[in-house]
Design a protein around this motif. Structure first.
Motif, mmCIF file in Angstrom:
data_model
loop_
_atom_site.group_PDB
_atom_site.id
_atom_site.type_symbol
_atom_site.label_atom_id
_atom_site.label_comp_id
_atom_site.label_asym_id
_atom_site.label_seq_id
_atom_site.Cartn_x
_atom_site.Cartn_y
_atom_site.Cartn_z
ATOM 1 N N ASN A 131 -4.885 22.005 31.479
ATOM 2 C CA ASN A 131 -3.703 21.681 32.288
ATOM 3 C C ASN A 131 -2.515 21.307 31.415
ATOM 4 N N LEU A 134 -1.076 24.458 29.873
ATOM 5 C CA LEU A 134 -0.289 25.233 30.831
ATOM 6 C C LEU A 134 1.052 24.573 31.120
ATOM 7 N N THR A 175 -0.538 29.843 39.744
ATOM 8 C CA THR A 175 0.386 30.363 38.738
ATOM 9 C C THR A 175 1.348 31.362 39.361
ATOM 10 N N GLY A 212 -9.029 30.507 33.044
ATOM 11 C CA GLY A 212 -7.909 30.128 32.189
ATOM 12 C C GLY A 212 -7.280 31.324 31.501
ATOM 13 N N VAL A 216 -3.348 32.519 31.928
ATOM 14 C CA VAL A 216 -2.429 32.685 30.794
ATOM 15 C C VAL A 216 -1.865 34.100 30.771
ATOM 16 N N ALA A 219 0.809 34.347 33.393
ATOM 17 C CA ALA A 219 2.024 33.623 33.007
ATOM 18 C C ALA A 219 2.852 34.423 32.016
#
Length: 228
Positions: A131, A134, A175, A212, A216, A219
């Motif tokens: 977290n 991110l 996200t 995760g 990523v 993002a």
């Protein structure tokens, strides 16, 4: 004064241990709200417990939180949407304040930033590190200030919900919400909310490494303009 309709949306997968108390707590905190539990193909008695507690039950057979929200956002009509989890980790003590923040800026979403309600840590070390990573990543890429990207506690308005594409079925959905806010020029507001232990026997559905990596990737893709 104009009254705004409020919908509480609770995605659930095998949360029979907690869902009734979550519904009861939100009924007390927001008695004017309609509460919708979206059962994501549970194998326990989540649906029965939700009905007994007074929620409206809906079913989504496509696995993943994103799939649930895609269906819920299409089906449920309200002025204000409260999103929370069915595991009892987000007590609604700050939900009125979150709604107040949203009402001050309807071109925004409000994210509850998780704060441990007890002295001992309730979030695993790997989740906490992820977290934090991110949060820094979204600050560097998008300029967001210290937001809890994966928080399950959110307040959104009709404009955001009905324009949200929900392209991803899984845990990338939080996200994707942040990316949608950035691309559609919605502000993101943050408010500290208490975060509680899961009860014994209740398990987190997110996989730190596998999910995760997908988060990523999304993002980074969003910064390049290849999603949303």
């Amino acid at each position: 004064m104009q009254k705004h309709t409020i919908a509480v949306i609770i995605p659930c997968l095998d949360e029979e241990l907690t869902i009734a108390s979550v519904i009861q707590d939100y009924h007390k905190a927001l008695p004017e709200a309609e509460i919708y539990v979206y059962d994501n193909d549970s194998t326990d008695h989540t649906a029965q417990q939700a009905v007994k507690a007074g929620a409206k039950i809906r079913f989504c057979t496509i696995p993943g939180k994103g799939a649930v929200l895609r269906q819920a956002f299409h089906e449920v009509n309200a002025d204000i949407y409260v999103l929370t989890d069915g595991d009892g980790t987000y007590p609604p003590t700050m939900v009125r304040e979150m709604i107040r923040l949203y009402m001050e800026n309807p071109k925004s979403i409000v994210i509850g930033k998780r704060k441990n309600a007890k002295k001992h840590a309730v979030m695993s070390c790997s989740h906490a590190i992820g977290n934090r990573f991110l949060s820094v990543m979204f600050h560097v890429l998008y300029g967001f200030e210290n937001i809890d990207v994966l928080s399950g506690s959110r307040i959104m308005g009709r404009d955001f919900v009905k324009s949200f594409p929900a392209l991803y079925d899984g845990f990338e959905t939080e996200t994707e919400m942040a990316l949608h806010a950035w691309m559609q020029h919605f502000d993101i507001q943050s408010l500290d909310v208490p975060y509680l232990d899961r009860p014994h026997g209740s398990q987190s559905k997110i996989h730190t490494v596998r999910d995760g990596i997908q988060i990523v990737k999304l993002a980074l893709a969003g910064r390049k303009g290849t999603v949303c």
